[in-house]
Structures are given as structure tokens and as C-alpha cells.
Design a protein around this motif. Sequence first.
Motif, short mmCIF file in Angstrom:
data_model
loop_
_atom_site.label_atom_id
_atom_site.label_comp_id
_atom_site.label_asym_id
_atom_site.label_seq_id
_atom_site.Cartn_x
_atom_site.Cartn_y
_atom_site.Cartn_z
N PHE A 1 -7.20 -31.61 7.00
CA PHE A 1 -5.97 -31.33 7.74
C PHE A 1 -4.97 -32.43 7.41
N VAL A 2 -3.80 -32.05 6.86
CA VAL A 2 -2.80 -33.05 6.45
C VAL A 2 -1.43 -32.66 6.97
N GLY A 3 -0.54 -33.67 7.05
CA GLY A 3 0.81 -33.42 7.55
C GLY A 3 1.62 -32.53 6.62
N SER A 4 1.74 -32.95 5.36
CA SER A 4 2.42 -32.13 4.35
C SER A 4 1.97 -32.59 2.97
N VAL A 5 2.23 -31.77 1.97
CA VAL A 5 1.78 -32.07 0.60
C VAL A 5 2.95 -31.96 -0.37
N ILE B 1 -2.67 -22.61 4.64
CA ILE B 1 -4.13 -22.72 4.78
C ILE B 1 -4.74 -22.11 3.53
N PHE B 2 -5.38 -22.93 2.72
CA PHE B 2 -5.77 -22.44 1.40
C PHE B 2 -6.96 -23.21 0.85
N GLY B 3 -7.59 -22.58 -0.12
CA GLY B 3 -8.68 -23.20 -0.85
C GLY B 3 -8.30 -23.43 -2.30
N ARG B 4 -9.29 -23.58 -3.12
CA ARG B 4 -9.08 -23.94 -4.52
C ARG B 4 -8.23 -22.92 -5.27
N VAL C 1 -13.93 -26.35 -0.05
CA VAL C 1 -12.96 -27.10 0.75
C VAL C 1 -11.79 -26.20 1.15
N LEU C 2 -11.35 -26.35 2.40
CA LEU C 2 -10.16 -25.66 2.91
C LEU C 2 -9.15 -26.73 3.29
N ILE C 3 -7.92 -26.57 2.82
CA ILE C 3 -6.84 -27.51 3.16
C ILE C 3 -5.90 -26.82 4.15
#
Length: 346
Positions: free
Chosen positions: A96-100, A112-115, A157-159
Motif C-alpha cells: 500500500f503506497v501513497g502514489s507512484v 489496484i493492480f498486479g504485475r 504481489v498486489l499494489i
Amino acid sequence: MSYTVRSSEKLRKSGSEAETKALLYLMNFRMDSDKIYYFVVDFFNDLTGMDSMASKLWDMQSKGAHNVGPNAIGKELVTLFKNYMSELSFEAYILFVGSVTGSLRKDSSIDIFGRSNIKESAIELIKNGLVEEGKDKEYIDNDTLTEKNIDDFLDKVLIVVDNDKKPSEYVKAIIKNHPNIIPEEKILDAIFNEIRDKQAGKKNASSVENIVIETTDEALNYGRHLTNNEIRLMTLQRIINSNPLGKGIPASFVNIYNTWPPENQREMLEDCQRALCRALFNKNAADGFWRLFENTYRLIVEKPNDSVQNLFTMIRSIPDCVSRCPDFDVLSLKYFIAVVKDGIQG
């Protein structure tokens, strides 16, 4: 199986908001959220969801940082990777991150996404970051940092990107199906802050670094967890400005209480209180409880001078309102109405 707690850390204010958002994401925004009962703080990871029997785990690393690039993403995945390589099995591995940065996602509209939504060039940078950070951590066995292990891990992994959603938006999700009882934003913020402070208190308790457990349920022995029930109770308490599980007799209920035989009053009151407790914490009828509360709240606001008996008659006439909350009987429902009425009217 044995698991050694490593890399626990003290909570920073910047991280605490992100970790509370992460908790409410686990609680309300996943297809399997209804399976998560415990939220274990800074034990296996920043946050770990756990079902009611501690047999299923959801692993979450939470960082409030913004504009996180692929290499930094890789570094943040280290604790998740450690748990992936452990003897434990997790339902999900979530960052879980603030922004990318724009260099990460193929489709930047997906939060909400994976590879499959990560650019190939970013995948290589994530791997590099993970390997670089993993070699710096003594709790990572360098022999596990193989291409195959990392590839298999990244497939799982899910981001989750927060993108500066307001804390109130996460709290609204607790009662999202019942818009008539969603309070004003300052109350939602107060609920969020209370959850955050409770979570921080768990994290700032005694150190668990290097503790070894043999089964996942042993993690609960250290008191570093919140439950779904606690969070629902905090929410209800703030909405009605009163503790619904208080032991006293609500003023609006005194007339009914006084009609009971004196020798039975204490037992009957305790029965009402137990029924309210069961209704609030019955996850199989959670939506029914909030619907009943919504209608009770609405009628009290519309008819503030009506008695508990009159309100009970009106609520009982609403189709499917009472039947969907099976823990209440006649007396305990009247007790609940009195609790809400006194809370609203102060």
C-alpha cells in the motif's frame, strides 16, 4: 513450523495514517474483506489481516511515501518477500503506497493492480531494488534472492495506490450501504483518528522483535491486534455520541424497565445488553444491523418527542427491517432504540 518476528519498527506519524488507510482497505475494499476479522499490527509485517480462527493471513506492507518509483517499490517489497519465502502461507501479498511515478504502470487509471499492469522496464527495476535491499537485510537469506523466487513472488504481489484519498472516504466504507447514517466529515475524521490512535497504541507496545511462534494464532497472545468488532463499535459510538454497550439504564428506557418485576429487572436488563452485543458483532447479519440502525436513527431525528414504544411500533412496521437482525427480541429492540435515542439527544 516456526516463525521469527523480525523488522518490527516504531510507528512514525507519516506512516500511521497510511497504515490506518491500509487497515480500512483490508476491512472494506476487498472481495474477501468479510473473511478478515483480526488486524495484527507490526508483527508479521506493518499489518496482517487474519480470519477469526487465525488460519488465513493477508500480508500488507504500508508506506505513506509519494511518487514512489520502481526501484523504491522493489525495496519496499522486502518484508513481503521474506514472508513469501517463510513457512507461512498468505492469501495475498499487498503493498500500500501513497502514489507512484508514471514509470510504473501501463494504465495509470488503475489504482489496484498486479504485475500485468506494470511496465516491463519497471519490472527489472523492481527486481533490482528488491535484491539490493534484500542483501542489506540480515533477516533475508541471500540464497533465496533467485530469479525464479522473485518472479514467482512478483506474480502474487498486489499494489494499492492511495492517491491522497481522504481518511473520511475510508471510514464511509464501513457503512457505505446506509447513506442516511453517514455523519458529517469531522465525525468521520474523528472515527479515523480514533482507529489510527488505537492502531498506534498496539504498535508502540512492548517489542516483539525476535519472538518465535510455532502457530499463527500465537501472534494474538501479544495483544497487537484490533478486531472488526472494535472498529464497528467505535463507528457506532461516534455516530450516536454514546457507548452503546454501556452498563447503565438509558433514560428513555426507564419507564419500560420499571414495569418489570423487581426480582427480574437485573436479569432482563442484562439479557437486553447481551442481545445488543450479539447484534452489533454478528458478522452474518452486519448489513441487517446497520439497516435497522439507519431506520432507527432516521425515525428518532424525524420524531424526537416520540416514546420508545411508538418508535418500536413504527420500526416493526418497516418491511424486513427487524427480521434481518435476528439477535433482537421485543425487549432488547426497545432497549436498543432507547440507547440510540438517548445518544442522539444527548
